[in-house]
Write a protein that holds these residues in place. Structure first.
Motif, PDB file in Angstrom:
ATOM      1  N   LYS A   1       0.855  -1.184   0.000  1.00 24.74           N
ATOM      2  CA  LYS A   1       0.000   0.000   0.000  1.00 24.74           C
ATOM      3  C   LYS A   1       0.885   1.225   0.000  1.00 24.74           C
ATOM      4  O   LYS A   1       1.934   1.248   0.640  1.00 24.74           O
ATOM      5  N   GLU A   2       0.443   2.258  -0.725  1.00 27.48           N
ATOM      6  CA  GLU A   2       1.192   3.504  -0.786  1.00 27.48           C
ATOM      7  C   GLU A   2       0.210   4.668  -0.770  1.00 27.48           C
ATOM      8  O   GLU A   2      -0.821   4.629  -1.433  1.00 27.48           O
ATOM      9  N   SER A   3       0.545   5.692  -0.027  1.00 25.69           N
ATOM     10  CA  SER A   3      -0.314   6.876   0.032  1.00 25.69           C
ATOM     11  C   SER A   3      -0.152   7.702  -1.235  1.00 25.69           C
ATOM     12  O   SER A   3       0.793   7.498  -2.007  1.00 25.69           O
ATOM     13  N   GLY A   4      -1.048   8.643  -1.385  1.00 23.81           N
ATOM     14  CA  GLY A   4      -0.856   9.639  -2.416  1.00 23.81           C
ATOM     15  C   GLY A   4       0.289  10.546  -1.995  1.00 23.81           C
ATOM     16  O   GLY A   4       0.728  10.525  -0.844  1.00 23.81           O
ATOM     17  N   VAL A   5       0.791  11.347  -2.904  1.00 23.76           N
ATOM     18  CA  VAL A   5       1.914  12.237  -2.595  1.00 23.76           C
ATOM     19  C   VAL A   5       1.377  13.561  -2.072  1.00 23.76           C
ATOM     20  O   VAL A   5       0.540  14.199  -2.705  1.00 23.76           O
ATOM     21  N   SER A   6       1.875  13.963  -0.902  1.00 21.05           N
ATOM     22  CA  SER A   6       1.554  15.259  -0.324  1.00 21.05           C
ATOM     23  C   SER A   6       2.586  16.256  -0.831  1.00 21.05           C
ATOM     24  O   SER A   6       3.784  15.943  -0.892  1.00 21.05           O
ATOM     25  N   THR A   7       2.153  17.454  -1.232  1.00 21.16           N
ATOM     26  CA  THR A   7       3.086  18.468  -1.724  1.00 21.16           C
ATOM     27  C   THR A   7       2.894  19.781  -0.976  1.00 21.16           C
ATOM     28  O   THR A   7       1.811  20.075  -0.485  1.00 21.16           O
ATOM     29  N   GLY A   8       3.977  20.553  -0.892  1.00 20.50           N
ATOM     30  CA  GLY A   8       3.920  21.866  -0.250  1.00 20.50           C
ATOM     31  C   GLY A   8       4.976  22.006   0.827  1.00 20.50           C
ATOM     32  O   GLY A   8       5.836  21.146   1.000  1.00 20.50           O
ATOM     33  N   LYS A   9       4.884  23.096   1.586  1.00 22.03           N
ATOM     34  CA  LYS A   9       5.824  23.334   2.679  1.00 22.03           C
ATOM     35  C   LYS A   9       5.413  22.585   3.942  1.00 22.03           C
ATOM     36  O   LYS A   9       6.256  22.164   4.715  1.00 22.03           O
ATOM     37  N   VAL A  10       4.112  22.452   4.157  1.00 25.14           N
ATOM     38  CA  VAL A  10       3.598  21.690   5.295  1.00 25.14           C
ATOM     39  C   VAL A  10       3.008  20.401   4.727  1.00 25.14           C
ATOM     40  O   VAL A  10       2.073  20.430   3.941  1.00 25.14           O
ATOM     41  N   LEU A  11       3.586  19.265   5.126  1.00 28.42           N
ATOM     42  CA  LEU A  11       3.237  17.980   4.517  1.00 28.42           C
ATOM     43  C   LEU A  11       2.598  17.040   5.531  1.00 28.42           C
ATOM     44  O   LEU A  11       3.018  16.987   6.687  1.00 28.42           O
ATOM     45  N   THR A  12       1.606  16.309   5.079  1.00 26.79           N
ATOM     46  CA  THR A  12       0.985  15.277   5.900  1.00 26.79           C
ATOM     47  C   THR A  12       0.615  14.118   5.008  1.00 26.79           C
ATOM     48  O   THR A  12       0.207  14.313   3.856  1.00 26.79           O
ATOM     49  N   THR A  13       0.770  12.908   5.523  1.00 27.66           N
ATOM     50  CA  THR A  13       0.449  11.726   4.742  1.00 27.66           C
ATOM     51  C   THR A  13      -0.046  10.633   5.668  1.00 27.66           C
ATOM     52  O   THR A  13       0.261  10.632   6.860  1.00 27.66           O
ATOM     53  N   ASN A  14      -0.831   9.725   5.120  1.00 27.14           N
ATOM     54  CA  ASN A  14      -1.263   8.538   5.869  1.00 27.14           C
ATOM     55  C   ASN A  14      -1.702   7.463   4.897  1.00 27.14           C
ATOM     56  O   ASN A  14      -2.118   7.756   3.783  1.00 27.14           O
ATOM     57  N   VAL A  15      -1.556   6.220   5.353  1.00 25.39           N
ATOM     58  CA  VAL A  15      -1.984   5.079   4.559  1.00 25.39           C
ATOM     59  C   VAL A  15      -2.351   3.948   5.507  1.00 25.39           C
ATOM     60  O   VAL A  15      -1.762   3.808   6.573  1.00 25.39           O
ATOM     61  N   SER A  16      -3.342   3.177   5.106  1.00 24.16           N
ATOM     62  CA  SER A  16      -3.805   2.024   5.877  1.00 24.16           C
ATOM     63  C   SER A  16      -3.819   0.815   4.976  1.00 24.16           C
ATOM     64  O   SER A  16      -4.131   0.925   3.785  1.00 24.16           O
ATOM     65  N   TYR A  17      -3.504  -0.350   5.530  1.00 26.05           N
ATOM     66  CA  TYR A  17      -3.494  -1.578   4.749  1.00 26.05           C
ATOM     67  C   TYR A  17      -4.888  -1.920   4.230  1.00 26.05           C
ATOM     68  O   TYR A  17      -5.029  -2.472   3.164  1.00 26.05           O
ATOM     69  N   TYR A  18      -5.916  -1.575   5.000  1.00 24.10           N
ATOM     70  CA  TYR A  18      -7.282  -1.921   4.636  1.00 24.10           C
ATOM     71  C   TYR A  18      -7.995  -0.765   3.999  1.00 24.10           C
ATOM     72  O   TYR A  18      -7.767   0.346   4.220  1.00 24.10           O
TER      73      TYR A  18
END
Length: 125
Positions: free
Chosen positions: A108-125
């Motif tokens: 599983k891979e998250s989408g790409v977060s862009t910018g100066k302030v970045l946040t990301t998350n991904v879940s297997y399900y």
């Protein structure tokens, strides 16, 4: 003839219901433990500062200066493989993404977060 169609449809439905209720099914959300590894990948100059993931049934929170890449220890056991992270980038073109790996392969891979302030998350399900 109409009753035969209804009976056939009911029988087919019951077949799918019972075949999907196997106790050995580890891909059902919330059941079975997965051995996973988490990975965060930022572009050059990104500083990952907050990481939250599950180890077993418990969330683990880490804060610090982790640089632009971070990888968890191998084979974390989790029923709910999930990871979230926050980071700061040097410019608007900075990127951050998260991955969940099983047996060394990205599942599983998250989408790409862009910018100066970045946040990301991904879940297997």
């Amino acid at each position: 003839m109409k009753n035969l169609k209804i009976f056939s449809l009911l029988l087919l439905t019951l077949t799918f219901v019972f075949s999907s209720c196997s106790k050995d099914d580890d891909d059902t959300p919330g059941t079975g433990t997965k051995k996973v590894q988490y990975k965060l990948i930022g572009s050059t100059g990104v500083n990952i500062s907050v990481i939250v993931y599950y180890d077993g049934d418990n969330p683990v929170s880490k804060t610090g200066n982790f640089g632009s890449e971070w990888t968890s220890e191998a084979n974390i056991s989790s029923k709910t493989p999930t990871i979230s992270a926050n980071a700061i980038g040097p410019n608007d073109n900075s990127t951050l993404k998260a991955q969940i790996l099983v047996d060394g392969k990205v599942v599983k891979e998250s989408g790409v977060s862009t910018g100066k302030v970045l946040t990301t998350n991904v879940s297997y399900y």
